[in-house]
Design a protein around this motif. Sequence first.
Motif, PDB file in Angstrom:
ATOM      1  N   ASP A 148      -7.261   2.567  -5.404  1.00 42.51           N
ATOM      2  CA  ASP A 148      -6.533   3.590  -5.240  1.00 42.51           C
ATOM      3  C   ASP A 148      -5.512   3.299  -6.127  1.00 42.51           C
ATOM      4  O   ASP A 148      -4.461   4.305  -6.339  1.00 42.51           O
ATOM      5  N   ALA A 149      -5.298   1.652  -6.448  1.00 42.76           N
ATOM      6  CA  ALA A 149      -3.928   1.744  -7.204  1.00 42.76           C
ATOM      7  C   ALA A 149      -4.281   2.379  -8.617  1.00 42.76           C
ATOM      8  O   ALA A 149      -5.127   1.779  -9.371  1.00 42.76           O
ATOM      9  N   ALA A 207       1.001  -1.002   0.292  1.00 39.45           N
ATOM     10  CA  ALA A 207      -0.138   0.069  -0.069  1.00 39.45           C
ATOM     11  C   ALA A 207       0.960   1.378  -0.451  1.00 39.45           C
ATOM     12  O   ALA A 207       1.523   1.402   0.879  1.00 39.45           O
ATOM     13  N   GLY A 208       0.201   2.123  -0.729  1.00 34.58           N
ATOM     14  CA  GLY A 208       1.478   3.302  -0.921  1.00 34.58           C
ATOM     15  C   GLY A 208       3.044   3.588  -1.739  1.00 34.58           C
ATOM     16  O   GLY A 208       3.167   5.041  -1.534  1.00 34.58           O
ATOM     17  N   VAL A 209       3.286   2.601  -1.875  1.00 33.89           N
ATOM     18  CA  VAL A 209       4.352   2.461  -2.877  1.00 33.89           C
ATOM     19  C   VAL A 209       3.937   2.668  -4.156  1.00 33.89           C
ATOM     20  O   VAL A 209       3.535   2.062  -4.685  1.00 33.89           O
ATOM     21  N   ALA A 210       5.325   3.654  -4.395  1.00 30.28           N
ATOM     22  CA  ALA A 210       5.151   3.803  -6.287  1.00 30.28           C
ATOM     23  C   ALA A 210       5.822   3.015  -6.496  1.00 30.28           C
ATOM     24  O   ALA A 210       7.340   3.142  -5.848  1.00 30.28           O
ATOM     25  N   GLU A 256      -1.091  -2.900  -4.194  1.00 32.56           N
ATOM     26  CA  GLU A 256      -2.456  -2.684  -2.723  1.00 32.56           C
ATOM     27  C   GLU A 256      -2.550  -1.169  -3.004  1.00 32.56           C
ATOM     28  O   GLU A 256      -1.960  -0.494  -3.625  1.00 32.56           O
ATOM     29  N   GLN A 257      -3.363  -0.969  -2.030  1.00 33.89           N
ATOM     30  CA  GLN A 257      -3.735   0.253  -2.048  1.00 33.89           C
ATOM     31  C   GLN A 257      -3.012   1.835  -1.973  1.00 33.89           C
ATOM     32  O   GLN A 257      -2.181   1.333  -2.206  1.00 33.89           O
ATOM     33  N   GLY A 258      -3.446   2.367  -3.535  1.00 37.63           N
ATOM     34  CA  GLY A 258      -2.940   2.868  -3.232  1.00 37.63           C
ATOM     35  C   GLY A 258      -1.386   3.355  -4.388  1.00 37.63           C
ATOM     36  O   GLY A 258      -0.651   3.675  -4.208  1.00 37.63           O
ATOM     37  N   ALA A 259      -0.478   2.241  -4.170  1.00 35.66           N
ATOM     38  CA  ALA A 259       0.209   1.680  -5.014  1.00 35.66           C
ATOM     39  C   ALA A 259       0.361   2.489  -6.463  1.00 35.66           C
ATOM     40  O   ALA A 259      -0.479   2.007  -7.203  1.00 35.66           O
ATOM     41  N   SER A 260       1.403   2.083  -7.208  1.00 31.83           N
ATOM     42  CA  SER A 260       1.400   2.697  -8.782  1.00 31.83           C
ATOM     43  C   SER A 260       2.552   1.691  -8.804  1.00 31.83           C
ATOM     44  O   SER A 260       3.918   1.848  -8.831  1.00 31.83           O
TER      45      SER A 260
END
Lengths: 418, 249
Positions: free
Chosen positions: A201-202, A138-141, A170-174
Motif C-alpha cells: 500500500d505504499a 510505515a504510514g508516513v507521507a 514502508e507500508q502505506g508510506a507515500s
Amino acid sequence: MNSVALDTLENVFESGAWPSRERDWRAQALAKLQHEGFPTKRQEAWKYTDLSDLDETPWTTATVSEDAVPDVALLPDTDRVVYINGIFDAARSNLGELPAGVELNPEKLTAPAQAPVDAMSGLNIALARHGLYLHVPAGVALPRPLEILNLTSDGAGGGMHHVRHQIVLEQGASATLLDQSLSHEAAALSTQGWSIELAADAALNFTRLQDTAQTHKAVDRLHATVADGGELVANLLELGARPGRLDLHVTLDGERASAQVNSMLYAIGKSHVDHQIRIDHRAPNCVSRTQGRALAQDRGRVVLDALVHVAKGADGTDSEQQLASLLLTPGAEANVKPELEIYADDVACAHGSTIGRLDDDAEFYLRSRGLSRDEARALLTQSFVRPALRQIPAAFRATVKRHLETRLPGAAAMENFA
Amino acid sequence: MLEIKNLHASVDDKAILKGIDLTIGAGEIHAVMGPNGSGKSTLGGVLSGRPGYVITEGSVHFNGKDLLEMEPEERAVAGLFLGFQYPVEIPGVSNAYFMKAAVNAWRVARGEPEIDAMGFLADIRKAMEALELPTDMIHRGVNEGFSGGEKKRNEIVQMQLLKPKLSILDETDSGLDIDALKLVSNGINALRSAERSFVLITHYQRLLDYVQPDHVHVLAGGRIVRSGGEELARELEERGYGWVTGEAA
Ligand SMILES: Nc1ncnc2c1ncn2[C@@H]1O[C@H](COP(=O)(O)OP(=O)(O)OP(=O)(O)O)[C@@H](O)[C@H]1O
Ligand SMILES: [Mg+2]
C-alpha cells in the motif's frame, strides 16, 4: 579486449580510496564491466543505441570545481538534494524538516540489493560515490515533493560521474519525487542507478526529466519492486543526450500492486533517446499501464521497447500498453516495440503501437482559422504527447513545460499542455 | 471584396478548375451549386490556401491583396473563413483553446488587444447556445465525437466568433436536420451586413429559402457554366443540372 576506457577505468577505480567495507561489491561490479565490456549493437538490448565509442575515451572521474553548473529554476516548497558531477552539494541543497522516522541521507550508499545486471550497472555500482538514501516509515507521507538534481558542470568534459539512489517506502508510506539530469555542453558520461522498494500500500509518484546536452551520455537504470496494493507512477521524460538511455524494470510482487509508466521521449537535433521498459507481473490481480509517446525530429532518434511479462500464477492480471511515435521531420527515426509475454490464465492484456506524422488535414484546419503553422504543429504535437503527461504532479508541471517549450516552436500554444 | 480571374488549378497534374471568373462585392451573397465532383470544394480549398493544389493560371484578389501569395493563416486573419464540408476532428486540442487562439490571432492582426478569458468564454457560450450545442462541448476536443450535424453547427459557431469579411460555407447545410438548418441560417443572417459577403456552396434550394442569395452560379467541369438570380436555384431544383451542363458542353 582492446579498450582504452577499460584500462583507464582500472586506474580510476584503484585511485578511488573506497572504504574497505565497500571494496568487495565494488570490485565485483567492476569485474562485471571488465568481463562484458561496454555494450555493443550486437546485444539485443543495445541494438539501436551505440555505446561502442565509450571504449575509445580515456575516462576520468569528473571532479567538482567552481565552473558553471546548469541553471535550474528552483521550485518553491520542495526539499532538494543536489549532486554536481556525482558529488553531493550541500550548499545548493535544501532540506526542510521531515516527519519523525524519515531517514534521508544524500551521501549514503548501501551494498547493492542485487549484483549488477549488465556492464553499465556494473560501472555505476563500482564507481558511484554518493546517492540518495530515503527511507519513509510505515504510514508516513513525505510532506513536500523531493527534488533530486543530477548536474554536470561545464568543466566535466571527458569525465564521468555516477550516483546510486535507494528509496524504501514502508507500508502505506507515500512520496513524490522529481529527478532532473541537466548539463551544459560538456562531453561527459553519467550513470544513475535507482533501487526503489514499495511495501504494501505504499505510493510513489516518480518523475524523471533528463535534458542534458547532445554531447552528454546518460545511461541510467531504475529497478522498482511493488508489494501488495502498492502503487508506482513513473513519469519518464527523456529529452536530451546522445544517448539518453533509461532501463526501467518494475516488478509487481504482491497482489493488487500497480504500476503506471508514462514514457515521453523527444529526440531533436542529433540526440538519441532510448527507454527500455519491462514490467513483470509476478502476483495475481496486479494492474499495469504503459503510455509511451516518442517524438523525433531533425536527425533525432527515439527507441522505445516496452515489455510486459505475466508470470505463471499471476492470474487476473490487467495490463494495457499504448505506444505511439511521431516523426516531425524527414530524417528523424523511431523504433518502437511493444512486447507481451503471458504465462498465466485469465488475463486482460491490451497492447498496441502506432507510428505517424502530424495530420495534414488537422494542421490545415487550425491554420485556416488563423493559427500559424508553428502554433498549429505545436498544438497537434501537444495533443499527441498529452496522454503521457497526465500524471505529472502539479508541482512539476511548470518545470516540465519549460523543457518542452524549448523544443516546440509556437510554444505559447503549450499554455494548457496537460 | 473578392475578384477571381481565369483561375485554373490542378491536383497531381489533373486539371480541376478550368478558368473560373467570379467577382463578389461587399455585402453580397453568392450561391455556388453544381454536380458532385465539379470542383466546388476545390474552389473553396484554393481560396483558403489548402496545400496540394497547383495554380496553373489566373489570379485572385481579396480586398486588393494577392490572395494566392498568402499563407492560409494570413488569409484567415485578413478576414476569410472557410466552413469545411468535412470539419476535422482534433482530439486532444480543446475547442475553447483552439477558438481562443484563433480569435486572438484575428484581433492581433487588426491591432486589437487579446481577448480576456472571461470575455471569450461568454462569447463562445452565447454562440453555442444560439446554435443549440451543449456548452460542455467547449471543453471537448475540436469536433471530437461530434455528430455530422454538430460539426456543421460548430463551423457556424466559429464563424460567429471570428466575424469574417468573406465566409465560404462548403455544404454547411448538408446533413442538418430541419431545425438545425434554421439555426444555421439564422447564424448566417445574423452576420449579414453591408461589409460582409458569403459564398454558399450547396446542393439544396432549402438553405436559399432562408438565406436569400443575390447571385446563383452553377459550377460544372471546373467552370461556371451559368449565373443568375435566386430563380436559377429554383429552376435547378426542378430540372436538375442536365439542361445547364448539357448546354455548356
Ligand atoms: N486531392 C485530390 N486528388 C485527386 N483528385 C482530387 C483531389 N481533390 C479533388 N479531386 C477531384 O477533383 C474533382 C473535384 O472535387 P471537389 O471536391 O472540388 O468536388 P465538389 O464539387 O466539391 O463535389 P461534391 O459536391 O461531391 O462535394 C473530383 O473529381 C475529385 O475527385
Ligand atoms: Mg465538395
